[in-house]
Write a protein that holds these residues in place. Structure first.
Motif, mmCIF file in Angstrom:
data_model
loop_
_atom_site.group_PDB
_atom_site.id
_atom_site.type_symbol
_atom_site.label_atom_id
_atom_site.label_comp_id
_atom_site.label_asym_id
_atom_site.label_seq_id
_atom_site.Cartn_x
_atom_site.Cartn_y
_atom_site.Cartn_z
ATOM 1 N N UNK A 167 -23.136 59.018 -9.981
ATOM 2 C CA UNK A 167 -22.616 57.900 -9.208
ATOM 3 C C UNK A 167 -22.478 58.286 -7.734
ATOM 4 N N UNK A 168 -22.036 59.493 -7.476
ATOM 5 C CA UNK A 168 -21.888 59.970 -6.100
ATOM 6 C C UNK A 168 -23.241 60.048 -5.408
ATOM 7 N N UNK A 169 -24.248 60.575 -6.104
ATOM 8 C CA UNK A 169 -25.585 60.718 -5.520
ATOM 9 C C UNK A 169 -26.202 59.370 -5.165
ATOM 10 N N UNK A 195 -38.318 52.543 -4.259
ATOM 11 C CA UNK A 195 -38.618 53.900 -4.712
ATOM 12 C C UNK A 195 -38.228 54.120 -6.172
ATOM 13 N N UNK A 196 -37.266 53.362 -6.683
ATOM 14 C CA UNK A 196 -36.839 53.555 -8.071
ATOM 15 C C UNK A 196 -37.944 53.242 -9.066
ATOM 16 N N UNK A 197 -39.005 52.585 -8.615
ATOM 17 C CA UNK A 197 -40.141 52.341 -9.516
ATOM 18 C C UNK A 197 -40.772 53.647 -9.971
ATOM 19 N N UNK A 198 -40.592 54.703 -9.171
ATOM 20 C CA UNK A 198 -41.126 56.015 -9.531
ATOM 21 C C UNK A 198 -40.095 56.870 -10.254
ATOM 22 N N UNK A 199 -38.932 56.306 -10.509
ATOM 23 C CA UNK A 199 -37.859 57.042 -11.191
ATOM 24 C C UNK A 199 -37.415 56.242 -12.417
ATOM 25 N N UNK A 206 -28.047 50.811 -10.378
ATOM 26 C CA UNK A 206 -27.155 51.948 -10.150
ATOM 27 C C UNK A 206 -26.994 52.264 -8.670
ATOM 28 N N UNK A 207 -27.921 51.815 -7.846
ATOM 29 C CA UNK A 207 -27.815 52.074 -6.412
ATOM 30 C C UNK A 207 -26.626 51.301 -5.842
#
Length: 453
Positions: A167-169, A195-199, A206-207
């Motif tokens: 959560x902090x990250x 960018x989350x498409x690659x994660x 969550x962002x």
């Protein structure tokens, strides 16, 4: 030892302190209007290039290459002498500027006419943890660092198993709701979500992006309805907006807001205002209560003949508001910087030729702002634009203001490639610590030598 002699032999010497947008464009104006025999021009700046700051959000979001938003002073100014160094002081009684280069060597540069335009730096407030945690947003290096930092947080979060650490990250804080803060926030949030498409391990939900603004509105340069529209748009994208709120503390990444909100984050983007370059405090020039050089409407420093100032560091009377507020001065905006540079160059030429300098007067025409891909707001001559039309106007305006055809073409091609292909969202860690691999190699060599002794 003095750098050259006053009057450059038979010609007066014009020294421009600052090679930013005002300094560069003033020098270009002088090159175009002065004959070689009339004067010599020296430009002094710590950096060998000018950075076009309105494009920094797109640099951070990987829409534009960092090198394309800077203009090398030496290649742009063919008829000027460029000195790369930090100005440590100005003594008008002796008409000298003290300059220290990157190796620590100091010299004095004489002048006959001086133009002061060192710009501004981030305004830092006495908030516990700010110096250790904050990231400014005024230079290319800060924009590059921020992009790599945000993406590195995604890399770390993708493999993090501890819920609190994850959560902090994935929590990112922006402090300051002016143009710089809003554009940086919107572009970076847009980039991180794409960018989350690659994660696969990270859900975009969550962002957590948080904006904190001390006043009751954002982007005071536009009308209140446009500011409210922008707040609504940001909230629709899931961004938390805290108005009339201050940051009480951010020690060790634990953020405490004035409204009682608390959370942990590894990312604090600080855009809460600017202040004039503190170098001005080491001069004999008159300053106002905010540390700006006091100027007349002709951009001449009050009571100091032969010295001019413009841009963020100058307190220039705003003649368009003088009737409603006799003490009104021009704000630190790109519009004023562009037009003051033009007037400054013309007034220096007029002074050399024995003519009377003209007053600077600029009626506010409006503002434009980008809010990520295909989103923007614009208010020009009272006409309000939103969404794609505003975004296109934003890009067109700043492309037109970018110095040199070379840079304009490169930026246009960056945009074309970004439209055809996905943005490269990869963190290059070595940019944050370029010596890390070398130290690692040295440690390995040391261990090998010890094991073979």
């Amino acid at each position: 030892m003095a750098h050259g002699a006053k009057n450059g032999g038979s010609r007066p010497r014009i020294v421009i302190v600052g090679g930013g947008y005002v300094g560069l464009n003033t020098a270009l104006r002088l090159e175009s209007r002065l004959r070689h025999s009339e004067a010599s021009v020296v430009v002094i700046d710590q950096q060998p290039h000018m950075t076009y700051q309105p494009f920094l959000p797109e640099v951070a979001a990987a829409s534009v290459e960092p090198r394309h938003v800077i203009a090398p002073l030496r290649s742009m100014l063919r008829r000027c002498e460029v000195i790369t160094g930090r100005v440590g002081g100005i003594d008008h009684h002796r008409r000298t500027v003290t300059v220290t280069d990157g190796d620590g060597a100091t010299e004095e540069v004489d002048y006959d006419i001086l133009a002061v335009a060192p710009g501004s730096i981030s305004r830092i407030l006495p908030i516990p943890g700010l110096v250790e945690q904050g990231i400014g947003f005024k230079t290319v290096s800060e924009a590059i660092y921020l992009r790599n930092h945000v993406l590195s947080r995604l890399d770390a979060a993708a493999s993090a198993t501890d819920t609190a650490r994850r959560r902090r990250l994935l929590t990112f804080l922006t402090v300051g709701g002016g143009y710089a803060g809003i554009e940086a926030l919107a572009e970076m949030e847009d980039m991180s979500r794409l960018a989350t498409r690659d994660y696969p391990a990270i859900d975009p939900a969550e962002l957590r992006w948080v904006l904190v603004e001390a006043t009751d509105r954002i982007m005071p340069e536009v009308s209140r309805p446009m500011g409210e529209y922008t707040v609504d748009l940001l909230r629709e994208r899931g961004i938390e907006v805290h108005l009339e709120t201050t940051v009480s503390s951010m020690e060790d990444g634990h953020v405490v807001l004035g409204d009682g909100t608390e959370f942990d984050t590894d990312t604090v983007i600080w855009t809460a205002g600017v202040r004039p370059d503190p170098m001005l405090g080491d001069t004999t020039l008159p300053l106002d209560q905010r540390g700006r050089v006091r100027c007349t409407a002709t951009l001449q420093v009050a009571g100091v003949p032969g010295v001019f100032a413009a841009g963020d560091c100058a307190a220039v009377p705003d003649l368009t508001r003088i009737d409603e507020d006799p003490d009104a001065t021009c704000g630190p905006s790109a519009q004023h910087a562009a037009r003051q540079a033009h007037r400054l160059g013309d007034n220096i030429v007029a002074t050399i030729r024995g003519h009377r300098p003209a007053e600077y007067r600029h009626a506010y025409i409006g503002s434009v702002a980008g809010l990520g891909l295909y989103q923007g707001v614009a208010e020009i001559y009272g006409v309000r634009l939103k969404g794609l039309p505003a975004w296109l106007v934003h890009r067109a305006y700043h492309l037109a203001k970018m110095p040199s055809v070379n840079r304009k073409v490169r930026i246009a091609f960056d945009w074309l490639l970004a439209a055809l292909f996905r943005r490269e969202a990869v963190a290059i860690g070595s940019l944050q610590d370029p010596h890390s691999e070398f130290r690692r190699a040295a440690d390995a060599a040391g261990r090998w030598q010890r094991s073979h002794v």
